[in-house]
Design an enzyme around this catalytic site. Structure first.
Site, PDB file in Angstrom:
ATOM      1  N   GLU A 227       0.813  -1.224   0.000  1.00 62.95           N
ATOM      2  CA  GLU A 227       0.000   0.000   0.000  1.00 62.95           C
ATOM      3  C   GLU A 227       0.849   1.280   0.000  1.00 62.95           C
ATOM      4  O   GLU A 227       0.577   2.222   0.741  1.00 62.95           O
ATOM      5  CB  GLU A 227      -0.953  -0.010   1.200  1.00 62.95           C
ATOM      6  N   GLU A 301      -6.785  -7.744  -1.529  1.00 62.34           N
ATOM      7  CA  GLU A 301      -7.473  -7.838  -0.243  1.00 62.34           C
ATOM      8  C   GLU A 301      -8.943  -7.499  -0.447  1.00 62.34           C
ATOM      9  O   GLU A 301      -9.282  -6.345  -0.719  1.00 62.34           O
ATOM     10  CB  GLU A 301      -6.868  -6.889   0.794  1.00 62.34           C
TER      11      GLU A 301
END
Length: 653
Positions: A227, A301
Site C-alpha cells: 500500500e 485484499e
C-alpha cells in the site's frame, strides 16, 4: 491491510449489478460474453464457469517452467496462467505469526476444504529481527515450515514480505529500533533505512528462494512492499525494492497492493498492480485502469470483516454480502484474496494502533469477523463460500476437518500478589540517566533499545507544582506508591501537591501499540520523549526500569516473596493463581469481567491485553499452550484487582 476508516455505504447490490462494469466497458476490461448487454441492463448474469484445477496443485504439478503469468491475446479479457493453463487465484489470508504453530495444519486444511487454492501471508520484519542483526525464524516464526506445509496440503502461496506490511501490527511490522535515529526516514531510500532493509533481505530472501514455484516450491507470487500508493513519499523507493528482490533471485510474479483510490501511477515496469477493497462499486477499477490496461484483475485484499480498536465497537460484516461479492468475482473471472480467511490473535504486544485525530490501540483479538473465527471455528461465511466454491468446482471439495472441543475450566482466584514496586529488583539492571530516555533509545538489548511493554521513570523530588511531560502512550504518575494522575497525548501536565518531605516521583509509561498506517509511523517513539519539568524547571537524574515482560522475567519472579491477595489493592501489581486444566487441555476463552486493565500471562506466555472499556471481553487461550493439570496464571493489573478469572467456551468480542 489498510487501516483506514470504514468506507461509506455503497449502492445496493441489486442496483450495482447494472452499473458495476460500466467504468471499464470502454477500457478493454469488460467481460466479453453474449449476455453482456443484458447484464448491463441488470437483466441477466453469465452462467458461472466450472473450474477443474486438480492438476494445478503443488502436489500434482511436477514439471515447472513458467510459473504464474498473465496473458492478453486481444480475444477475451486478460487472465492469469499457471504453467500455461488458465488460472484464477482463489486466495485467503492466514498469518502464521498470529496462529499457534500447532494449529497451522488445521487452519490450512480448512482453507483447502472451503475451496481456496492459495494462501497469502505477510512476513513481519519486527518479529523476525527483534534486535538489530539478531534473526528469529524458529517456532511460531518458522516461515519456511508454514509455506512447505501449505504445499503439502495442496495450496499455492503468495508471500508479502514488506519490509512494511501494515497488518494492524506495531509500526506496521517495521522494527522499533529503526526509530532510534531521528534522521532515518521510514519507507524511503534514506541511506540508513535502505541499509537496514538490505541486511534484512540478505537474511530473509535466501530462505524464500528455494520455496519459489520454479524451484519446486509453492510460492507463485511475491508482493513488493504494501500500500505504498497512500504513502508515496519517495518515487524511487518502489523501483529500488523491485530491484532488491530481483537481485536476490526472486523470479516469480511480482505484484503491488494498494487501495483502489491510491494505485501508483507509472508503477514499476514488470510488476502487476492489484487493489484492496471493501465493497464493489461503480468506480472500483477506475484508478487501476489508468495505470494498467492489459493485465488480469486481482483483488489482493477483499475485506470480509474489519479490525477492532479499544473503546470502539466490534465490527461485523453480513455473510450474504460477502457471498454475493465473491460470486461476482468468480462470474467475471476476477482473481481475489479474502482478507482475512483466518485472523488469529495479536498475542503479546504485537498489536498496532491507528491515528485519526487520536491514538487508538488495536485490540488483542484479530478475529476480524473472518471466514474462520479467532479459534478456528466455522462461520456462516465459511459455509456460504464453501457452497459457492463447490458449485463452480468440477471436482468434489475435500472433507471438512472436525472442530476441536472447547473447555470451561474451574474459575481461577489469584491467591498471591506482588506490587510492582516489590518486583523491581527482579527486573534487569535499571538505566541511570540525567534526562529521560525514550523506550527505543534505552541502552539495552545489545543496543537495540526496548520495543514493547512499559517503562518506569523514577526520580526523587522535594517540592510540588505543575508537572509537565510528553508521555506515549499512557502514563500513570505516582508519588511513592500512590497514583496522582494520568498523562497521555491529550493531557501533558498535572498538579503535584505540596510536599512536606522528599518523595519518589514515578511515571509508568505503556506502549499501547505503535501506529501501523500513514505518515504518523515516523513519530512513534514511546515512553517519555523530551524533558520532565516541575514549574518549568527541568528535572534531572532518573532511574529507568524496562518492563518488557519477557518469559525470563517471570522465571525470576517465581523466587520473589509473594503476599496473600488483599480484598482490594489499587495500583500496578502482579496476581498469581493456578488454572487446573485436567489431563487433556483444550482451547478456552478467559473472561476478566471484574478486572480493569492489564495483561495475562499463562506459563510465562503473554496472551495479550485486556481492558474493561471493550469491545473485547475475553482472551483466546489455546489449549496447546496449557500443561496437563496445573498452569500458572499471572495477571499484571495496572489499576485495581478484580476477584476471579473465569473461562468460557464462547468468546465475547
Amino acid at each position: 491491510m489498510k487501516s483506514s476508516p470504514l468506507l461509506s455505504p455503497c449502492l445496493s447490490w441489486k442496483r450495482m449489478a447494472g452499473i458495476f462494469f460500466l467504468p471499464f466497458i470502454s477500457s478493454g476490461f469488460a467481460p466479453r460474453f453474449k449476455q453482456e448487454e443484458n447484464f448491463m441492463l441488470g437483466r441477466a448474469h453469465p452462467s458461472p464457469p466450472r473450474f477443474n484445477w486438480s492438476h494445478l496443485t503443488p502436489l500434482e504439478l511436477k514439471n515447472r517452467s513458467v510459473g504464474l503469468g498473465t496473458e492478453s491475446t486481444g480475444r477475451g479479457k486478460p487472465h492469469f496462467t499457471l504453467e500455461g493453463h488458465k488460472f484464477l487465484i482463489f486466495g485467503g489470508s492466514i498469518h502464521y505469526f498470529r496462529v499457534p504453530r500447532e494449529y497451522w495444519r488445521d487452519r490450512l486444511l480448512k482453507l483447502k476444504a472451503c475451496g481456496f487454492n492459495t494462501v497469502t501471508t505477510y512476513v513481519p520484519w519486527n518479529l523476525h529481527e527483534p534486535e538489530r542483526g539478531k534473526f528469529d525464524f524458529s517456532g511460531n516464526l518458522d516461515l519456511e515450515a508454514f509455506v512447505l506445509m501449505a504445499a503439502e496440503i495442496g495450496l499455492w502461496v503468495i508471500l508479502r514480505p514488506g519490509p512494511y506490511i501494515c497488518s494492524e501490527m506495531d509500526l506496521g511490522g517495521l522494527p522499533s529500533w529503526l526509530l532510534q535515529d531521528p534522521r532515518l526516514l521510514l519507507r524511503t531510500t534514506n541511506k540508513s533505512f535502505i541499509e537496514a532493509v538490505e541486511k534484512y533481505f540478505d537474511h530473509l530472501i535466501p530462505r524464500v528462494i528455494p520455496l519459489q514455484y520454479r524451484q519446486g516450491g509453492p510460492v507463485i507470487a511475491v508482493q513488493v512492499e504494501n500500500e505504498y500508493g497512500s504513502f508515496n513519499k519517495d518515487k524511487t523507493y518502489m523501483p529500488y525494492l523491485h530491484k532488491a528482490l530481483l537481485r536476490r533471485g526472486i523470479v516469480e510474479l511480482l505484484l503491488t497492493s494498494d487501495g483502489e483510490k491510491h494505485v501508483l501511477s507509472g508503477h514499476t515496469k514488470g510488476v502487476l498492480a492489484a487493489i484492496n477493497l471493501q465493497k464493489l462499486h461503480q468506480d472500483t477499477f477506475n484508478q487501476l485502469h489508468k495505470v494498467q490496461r492489459d493485465k488480469p484483475l486481482l483483488i489482493m485484499e477483499y475485506w470480509v470483516g474489519w479490525f477492532d480498536r479499544w473503546g470502539d465497537k466490534h465490527h461485523v460484516k453480513d455473510a450474504k454480502e460477502v457471498e454475493h461479492a465473491v460470486s461476482e468475482f468468480i462470474k467475471y473471472e476476477i482473481s481475489f484474496n479474502v482478507y482475512m480467511f483466518h485472523g488469529g490473535t495479536n498475542f503479546g504486544f504485537m498489536n498496532g494502533a491507528t491515528y485519526f485525530g487520536k491514538h487508538s490501540g488495536i485490540v488483542t483479538s484479530y478475529d476480524y469477523d473472518a471466514v474462520l473465527t479467532e479459534a478456528g471455528d466455522y462461520t456462516e461465511k465459511y459455509l456460504k463460500l464453501q457452497k459457492l466454491f463447490q458449485s463452480v468446482s468440477a471436482t468434489p471439495l475435500p472433507r471438512v476437518p472436525k472442530l476441536p472441543p472447547k473447555a470451561v475450566y474451574p474459575p481461577v482466584r489469584p491467591s498471591l500478589y506482588l506490587p510492582l514496586w516489590d518486583a523491581l529488583s527482579y527486573l534487569n539492571e535499571p538505566v541511570r540517566s540525567r534526562q529521560p530516555v525514550n523506550m527505543e533509545n534505552l541502552p539495552i538489548n545489545n543496543g537495540s533499545g526496548q520495543s514493547y511493554g512499559l517503562v518506569l521513570y523514577e526520580k526523587s523530588i522535594c517540592s510540588g507544582g505543575r508537572l509537565r511531560a510528553h508521555a506515549h502512550d499512557m502514563a500513570q504518575v505516582f508519588l511513592d506508591e500512590t497514583m496522582i494522575g494520568i498523562l497521555n497525548e491529550n493531557n501533558k501536565d498535572l498538579h503535584i501537591p505540596e510536599l512536606r518531605d522528599c518523595r519518589y516521583l514515578r511515571i509508568l509509561v505503556e506502549n499501547q501499540g505503535r501506529v501501523n498506517f500513514s505518515w504518523q509511523i515516523q513519530n512513534e517513539q514511546k515512553g517519555i520523549t523530551g524533558s520532565v519539568s516541575i514549574n518549568n524547571s527541568s528535572l534531572e537524574g532518573f532511574t529507568i526500569y524496562s518492563l518488557e515482560m519477557k518469559m525470563s522475567f517471570f522465571e525470576r519472579l517465581r523466587s520473589a516473596t509473594w503476599k496473600p491477595v488483599p480484598d482490594s489493592h489499587q495500583g500496578p501489581a502482579f496476581y498469581r493463581g493456578t488454572l487446573k486444566a485436567g489431563p487433556s487441555p483444550k482451547d478456552t476463552f478467559l473472561s476478566l469481567l471484574n478486572w480493569n486493565y492489564g495483561f495475562v500471562f499463562i506459563n510465562g506466555r503473554n496472551l495479550g491485553r485486556y481492558w474493561n472499556i471493550g469491545p473485547q471481553k475475553t482472551l483466546f487461550l489455546p489449549g496447546v499452550w496449557l500443561h496437563p493439570e496445573d498452569n500458572e496464571v499471572i495477571l499484571f493489573e495496572k489499576m485495581m484487582n478484580g476477584s476471579d478469572i473465569k473461562s468460557t467456551d464462547k468468546p465475547t468480542l
